[in-house]
Design a protein around this motif. Structure first.
Motif, PDB file in Angstrom:
ATOM      1  N   LEU A  71      -8.698 -21.219  -0.183  1.00 23.29           N
ATOM      2  CA  LEU A  71      -9.085 -22.312   0.710  1.00 23.29           C
ATOM      3  C   LEU A  71      -8.139 -23.498   0.625  1.00 23.29           C
ATOM      4  O   LEU A  71      -7.633 -23.984   1.645  1.00 23.29           O
ATOM      5  N   LEU A  72      -7.858 -23.993  -0.566  1.00 29.58           N
ATOM      6  CA  LEU A  72      -7.010 -25.172  -0.724  1.00 29.58           C
ATOM      7  C   LEU A  72      -5.555 -24.849  -0.416  1.00 29.58           C
ATOM      8  O   LEU A  72      -4.838 -25.684   0.137  1.00 29.58           O
ATOM      9  N   THR A  73      -5.125 -23.653  -0.761  1.00 25.95           N
ATOM     10  CA  THR A  73      -3.737 -23.247  -0.507  1.00 25.95           C
ATOM     11  C   THR A  73      -3.409 -23.336   0.974  1.00 25.95           C
ATOM     12  O   THR A  73      -2.321 -23.787   1.360  1.00 25.95           O
ATOM     13  N   ARG A  74      -4.343 -22.909   1.819  1.00 21.25           N
ATOM     14  CA  ARG A  74      -4.103 -22.887   3.263  1.00 21.25           C
ATOM     15  C   ARG A  74      -4.129 -24.265   3.893  1.00 21.25           C
ATOM     16  O   ARG A  74      -3.763 -24.417   5.058  1.00 21.25           O
ATOM     17  N   ARG A  75      -4.558 -25.285   3.127  1.00 21.18           N
ATOM     18  CA  ARG A  75      -4.637 -26.637   3.680  1.00 21.18           C
ATOM     19  C   ARG A  75      -3.488 -27.536   3.221  1.00 21.18           C
ATOM     20  O   ARG A  75      -3.342 -28.642   3.729  1.00 21.18           O
ATOM     21  N   ILE A  76      -2.694 -27.097   2.259  1.00 18.54           N
ATOM     22  CA  ILE A  76      -1.570 -27.895   1.776  1.00 18.54           C
ATOM     23  C   ILE A  76      -0.287 -27.372   2.428  1.00 18.54           C
ATOM     24  O   ILE A  76       0.081 -26.214   2.220  1.00 18.54           O
ATOM     25  N   PRO A  77       0.390 -28.184   3.224  1.00 20.24           N
ATOM     26  CA  PRO A  77       1.596 -27.721   3.924  1.00 20.24           C
ATOM     27  C   PRO A  77       2.627 -27.125   2.965  1.00 20.24           C
ATOM     28  O   PRO A  77       3.005 -27.760   1.975  1.00 20.24           O
ATOM     29  N   GLY A  78       3.050 -25.921   3.254  1.00 19.88           N
ATOM     30  CA  GLY A  78       4.091 -25.263   2.478  1.00 19.88           C
ATOM     31  C   GLY A  78       3.606 -24.539   1.240  1.00 19.88           C
ATOM     32  O   GLY A  78       4.348 -23.728   0.669  1.00 19.88           O
ATOM     33  N   TRP A  79       2.365 -24.801   0.811  1.00 21.44           N
ATOM     34  CA  TRP A  79       1.916 -24.206  -0.456  1.00 21.44           C
ATOM     35  C   TRP A  79       1.660 -22.702  -0.319  1.00 21.44           C
ATOM     36  O   TRP A  79       1.838 -21.954  -1.263  1.00 21.44           O
ATOM     37  N   ARG A  80       1.236 -22.280   0.863  1.00 16.89           N
ATOM     38  CA  ARG A  80       0.982 -20.852   1.068  1.00 16.89           C
ATOM     39  C   ARG A  80       2.258 -20.051   0.849  1.00 16.89           C
ATOM     40  O   ARG A  80       2.260 -18.993   0.208  1.00 16.89           O
ATOM     41  N   THR A  81       3.357 -20.580   1.385  1.00 16.90           N
ATOM     42  CA  THR A  81       4.648 -19.912   1.191  1.00 16.90           C
ATOM     43  C   THR A  81       5.044 -19.914  -0.273  1.00 16.90           C
ATOM     44  O   THR A  81       5.552 -18.910  -0.793  1.00 16.90           O
ATOM     45  N   VAL A 220     -19.797 -32.204   1.456  1.00 19.70           N
ATOM     46  CA  VAL A 220     -18.791 -33.107   2.023  1.00 19.70           C
ATOM     47  C   VAL A 220     -17.378 -32.631   1.676  1.00 19.70           C
ATOM     48  O   VAL A 220     -16.488 -32.598   2.535  1.00 19.70           O
ATOM     49  N   VAL A 221     -17.158 -32.244   0.426  1.00 23.49           N
ATOM     50  CA  VAL A 221     -15.832 -31.769   0.014  1.00 23.49           C
ATOM     51  C   VAL A 221     -15.492 -30.478   0.758  1.00 23.49           C
ATOM     52  O   VAL A 221     -14.375 -30.327   1.269  1.00 23.49           O
ATOM     53  N   TYR A 222     -16.439 -29.571   0.826  1.00 18.88           N
ATOM     54  CA  TYR A 222     -16.196 -28.288   1.503  1.00 18.88           C
ATOM     55  C   TYR A 222     -15.871 -28.484   2.974  1.00 18.88           C
ATOM     56  O   TYR A 222     -14.886 -27.944   3.481  1.00 18.88           O
ATOM     57  N   ARG A 223     -16.683 -29.280   3.672  1.00 22.36           N
ATOM     58  CA  ARG A 223     -16.426 -29.513   5.090  1.00 22.36           C
ATOM     59  C   ARG A 223     -15.171 -30.352   5.297  1.00 22.36           C
ATOM     60  O   ARG A 223     -14.417 -30.119   6.251  1.00 22.36           O
ATOM     61  N   GLY A 224     -14.941 -31.300   4.396  1.00 20.94           N
ATOM     62  CA  GLY A 224     -13.752 -32.141   4.520  1.00 20.94           C
ATOM     63  C   GLY A 224     -12.465 -31.334   4.437  1.00 20.94           C
ATOM     64  O   GLY A 224     -11.519 -31.574   5.199  1.00 20.94           O
ATOM     65  N   ILE A 225     -12.426 -30.377   3.534  1.00 16.26           N
ATOM     66  CA  ILE A 225     -11.224 -29.540   3.400  1.00 16.26           C
ATOM     67  C   ILE A 225     -11.048 -28.681   4.653  1.00 16.26           C
ATOM     68  O   ILE A 225      -9.920 -28.476   5.141  1.00 16.26           O
ATOM     69  N   HIS A 226     -12.141 -28.196   5.211  1.00 16.69           N
ATOM     70  CA  HIS A 226     -12.044 -27.386   6.437  1.00 16.69           C
ATOM     71  C   HIS A 226     -11.586 -28.212   7.627  1.00 16.69           C
ATOM     72  O   HIS A 226     -10.970 -27.691   8.558  1.00 16.69           O
ATOM     73  N   TRP A 227     -11.897 -29.490   7.610  1.00 13.96           N
ATOM     74  CA  TRP A 227     -11.481 -30.359   8.725  1.00 13.96           C
ATOM     75  C   TRP A 227     -10.008 -30.742   8.654  1.00 13.96           C
ATOM     76  O   TRP A 227      -9.470 -31.277   9.627  1.00 13.96           O
ATOM     77  N   LEU A 228      -9.360 -30.532   7.518  1.00 13.98           N
ATOM     78  CA  LEU A 228      -7.951 -30.905   7.382  1.00 13.98           C
ATOM     79  C   LEU A 228      -7.069 -30.063   8.313  1.00 13.98           C
ATOM     80  O   LEU A 228      -7.324 -28.882   8.514  1.00 13.98           O
TER      81      LEU A 228
END
Length: 228
Positions: A71-81, A220-228
């Motif tokens: 989940l967090l990996t997909r929200r940080i630019p470049g981290w997935r790569t 809030v944290v869960y939905r907040g990360i999804h909204w990024l």
């Protein structure tokens, strides 16, 4: 030196597969992280602040930054790569380095630096727009002890992941994989829902007001990360 499969139980799992085993969902890890942060604060008589709870939830997700689909990996630019590169080159494997006591300790040194940088950025913005008072009010509301939350949340992730078939390399680089005697819990199924709701239920039973805070903050944290 061969991998050592340290467990109480008899579930066979080849250690040469970094993706072997089922992982808990991000929502469960957030709940566990926030609950762990609140519990540590209550036991040690530290104030339960928004900073402590939110950082607990983020810490609960952080170890899975070693997985490109987390989940967090997909929200940080470049981290997935970066995660794909790390696994592809063998620099890290899922539930290895990132799930170790060593990296947990390293993050405890780095997080305060990130917090200070963010605080200076907010203050500079507030001064720049001519309203430093709101920044001070926000800082007082946000509170301190975020580092306690992060540390507790990070450890909660490592503990919960010991329920997976593949185990966790707690003592990386020593090639020992730690397992729980509890059978593997498949992601997205009712047993995982039971674990998540059991954590929330125990928090509400122990400290009703804090338990409700844990439930709300986790959402809030869960939905907040999804909204990024």
């Amino acid at each position: 030196m061969d991998d050592v499969d340290y467990r109480i139980g008899a579930v066979e799992c080849p250690m040469d597969s970094p993706s072997r085993g089922i992982r808990m969902t991000g929502h469960t890890h957030i709940v566990a992280g926030v609950a762990a942060a609140a519990s540590v604060a209550a036991i040690t008589h530290h104030p339960i602040t928004p900073a402590l709870l939110v950082w607990g939830g983020l810490g609960g997700l952080a170890p899975d930054l070693d997985h490109p689909e987390a989940l967090l990996t997909r929200r940080i630019p470049g981290w997935r790569t970066l995660a794909r590169w790390g696994q592809g080159t063998g620099w890290w494997r899922h539930r290895g380095l990132w799930h170790s006591v060593l990296l947990w300790a390293v993050t405890l040194l780095l997080i305060p630096m990130a917090g200070d940088l963010g605080a200076h950025g907010v203050w500079a913005l507030a001064v720049g727009v001519g309203h430093p008072a709101w920044a001070l009010a926000l800082w007082r509301w946000w509170g301190s002890d975020g580092l306690w939350g992060w540390g507790a949340g990070y450890l909660s992730h490592m503990l919960v992941d010991t329920w997976n078939t593949s185990g966790v390399q707690w003592f990386w680089p020593i090639r020992i994989w730690v397992h729980s005697p509890i059978p593997n819990i498949t992601v997205g199924t009712w047993p995982e829902d039971v674990v998540r709701w059991a954590i929330l239920g125990m928090m509400v039973w122990w400290m009703p007001q804090v338990g409700l805070l844990v439930a709300v903050t986790s959402w809030v944290v869960y939905r907040g990360i999804h909204w990024l």
